[in-house]
Enzyme design. Structure first.
Site, PDB file in Angstrom:
ATOM      1  N   LEU A  31      24.218   1.379 -42.700  1.00 21.55           N
ATOM      2  CA  LEU A  31      25.107   1.257 -43.858  1.00 21.55           C
ATOM      3  C   LEU A  31      24.470   0.447 -44.990  1.00 21.55           C
ATOM      4  O   LEU A  31      23.779  -0.539 -44.754  1.00 21.55           O
ATOM      5  CB  LEU A  31      26.419   0.599 -43.423  1.00 21.55           C
ATOM      6  CG  LEU A  31      27.158   1.302 -42.269  1.00 21.55           C
ATOM      7  CD1 LEU A  31      28.466   0.583 -41.970  1.00 21.55           C
ATOM      8  CD2 LEU A  31      27.409   2.772 -42.572  1.00 21.55           C
ATOM      9  N   HIS A  32      24.727   0.900 -46.212  1.00 24.32           N
ATOM     10  CA  HIS A  32      24.287   0.185 -47.407  1.00 24.32           C
ATOM     11  C   HIS A  32      25.461   0.122 -48.380  1.00 24.32           C
ATOM     12  O   HIS A  32      26.572   0.582 -48.046  1.00 24.32           O
ATOM     13  CB  HIS A  32      23.053   0.862 -48.026  1.00 24.32           C
ATOM     14  CG  HIS A  32      23.196   2.344 -48.199  1.00 24.32           C
ATOM     15  ND1 HIS A  32      24.102   2.902 -49.071  1.00 24.32           N
ATOM     16  CD2 HIS A  32      22.582   3.390 -47.580  1.00 24.32           C
ATOM     17  CE1 HIS A  32      24.023   4.218 -49.015  1.00 24.32           C
ATOM     18  NE2 HIS A  32      23.114   4.548 -48.104  1.00 24.32           N
ATOM     19  N   HIS A  70      27.816   3.092 -48.739  1.00 23.31           N
ATOM     20  CA  HIS A  70      28.845   3.266 -47.703  1.00 23.31           C
ATOM     21  C   HIS A  70      29.999   2.271 -47.913  1.00 23.31           C
ATOM     22  O   HIS A  70      31.162   2.616 -47.719  1.00 23.31           O
ATOM     23  CB  HIS A  70      28.259   3.010 -46.311  1.00 23.31           C
ATOM     24  CG  HIS A  70      27.211   3.994 -45.897  1.00 23.31           C
ATOM     25  ND1 HIS A  70      25.877   3.668 -45.860  1.00 23.31           N
ATOM     26  CD2 HIS A  70      27.303   5.280 -45.481  1.00 23.31           C
ATOM     27  CE1 HIS A  70      25.184   4.710 -45.445  1.00 23.31           C
ATOM     28  NE2 HIS A  70      26.012   5.707 -45.217  1.00 23.31           N
ATOM     29  N   GLN A 128      27.659  18.825 -49.728  1.00 22.03           N
ATOM     30  CA  GLN A 128      28.445  18.491 -48.528  1.00 22.03           C
ATOM     31  C   GLN A 128      29.922  18.278 -48.893  1.00 22.03           C
ATOM     32  O   GLN A 128      30.825  18.761 -48.195  1.00 22.03           O
ATOM     33  CB  GLN A 128      27.865  17.222 -47.897  1.00 22.03           C
ATOM     34  CG  GLN A 128      28.743  16.612 -46.819  1.00 22.03           C
ATOM     35  CD  GLN A 128      28.064  15.452 -46.106  1.00 22.03           C
ATOM     36  OE1 GLN A 128      27.209  15.665 -45.281  1.00 22.03           O
ATOM     37  NE2 GLN A 128      28.452  14.222 -46.410  1.00 22.03           N
TER      38      GLN A 128
END
Ligand code: PAF
Length: 279
Positions: free
Chosen positions: A30-31, A34, A152
């Site tokens: 996670l960064h 996110h 997406q």
């Protein structure tokens, strides 16, 4: 923060939640990008559930799957500090108990076969299948995805519409580093020299967006110019395309809602990015 790993535990935990639940599906590592999704989830729901699962079904190359960064302890600490109440961190066996090869698949034809779907065959079937499964497991009223993965996001919206899933899909703007590079777990693959080259993809998108705003409508020429710019910066272009944002169709000259999509290889990384242009 409660952490569950089995589907049975997950069902029990979500059954106890009253009010609106938002799911943030992730593959971990996670960064800030996110965490922005988590914060949006908190704004639109009473409870936030985050899943961390590196989904083998969406990887077309075993090497890519093995190399994908896994940083679960660090991820859980970050989610704890964001006040997330429930995380789902299943094993591959918990998600695919009868092996992946014979697993039911969800396919959104057309949208899944172009751009990233063409470069990574089967990728979006893997994404649609896992997202559909997570929706069935968590039964959220909302789910949050990044606009960085624009294709997406469209595919998930289409799946939700086609399969009449009562779930609001929220798309959150791309979070960028100071030099414009879109945040991504795959940026970890770049060495210091490649890291300096990487913003060229964003610059090509910006240049193309500016040309569209100036009224330029020779799409093929703009795409060729951008591809040359990316190659000149030392990257290997995968695709660069100006499309209608609503469905990735070819835009008419009179179009007002564009998305410019780009992907390029740099060292071990394949970077993707996009810019939406609304006139
Ligand atoms: O965007 C991702 O990280 C993944 O494709 C997702 C949506 C979590 C499905 O595995």
């Amino acid at each position: 923060m409660k952490q569950v790993t089995s589907v049975a535990q997950l069902r029990e935990a979500v059954a106890g939640l009253r009010g609106r639940t938002a799911l943030v599906p992730t593959m971990g590592n996670l960064h800030e990008g996110h965490l922005t999704l988590v914060r949006r989830a908190r704004e639109i729901a009473d409870h936030v559930v985050v899943s961390i699962f590196v989904n083998p079904l969406q990887f077309d190359r075993e090497q890519d799957l093995q190399a994908y960064p896994r940083t679960e302890e660090q991820d859980l600490d970050l989610l704890r500090s964001e006040g997330v109440e429930l995380t789902f961190t299943p094993s591959t066996e918990a998600i695919y108990p009868h092996s992946m090869d014979v697993h039911t698949r969800v396919e959104v034809p057309g949208l899944s076969d172009i751009f990233c779907g063409e470069s990574r065959p089967g990728h979006f079937v893997g994404v649609a299948t896992i997202v559909c499964k997570l929706f069935n497991m968590v039964q959220p009223q909302a789910a949050v995805f990044g606009r960085k993965d624009f294709q997406q996001l469209l595919i998930i919206r289409r799946m939700v519409e086609d399969l009449a899933m009562p779930i609001e899909i929220a798309g959150v703007d791309t979070v960028r580093e100071a030099d414009g590079l879109a945040m991504s777990s795959r940026n970890n693959y770049l060495d210091p020299q490649q890291r300096k080259m990487a913003p060229a993809l964003y610059h090509a998108l910006q240049q193309t967006a500016e040309a569209l705003r100036q009224g330029e409508r020779h799409y093929a020429e703009l795409e060729e110019n951008a591809t040359r710019l990316i190659a000149a910066a030392g990257m290997t272009p995968d695709y660069f395309s100006i499309r209608r944002a609503s469905d990735l169709g070819t835009p008419a000259k009179s179009e007002t809602g564009f998305v410019i999509l780009g992907a390029a290889f740099l060292g071990m990384a394949r970077l993707i990015d996009n810019l939406e242009v609304n006139l």
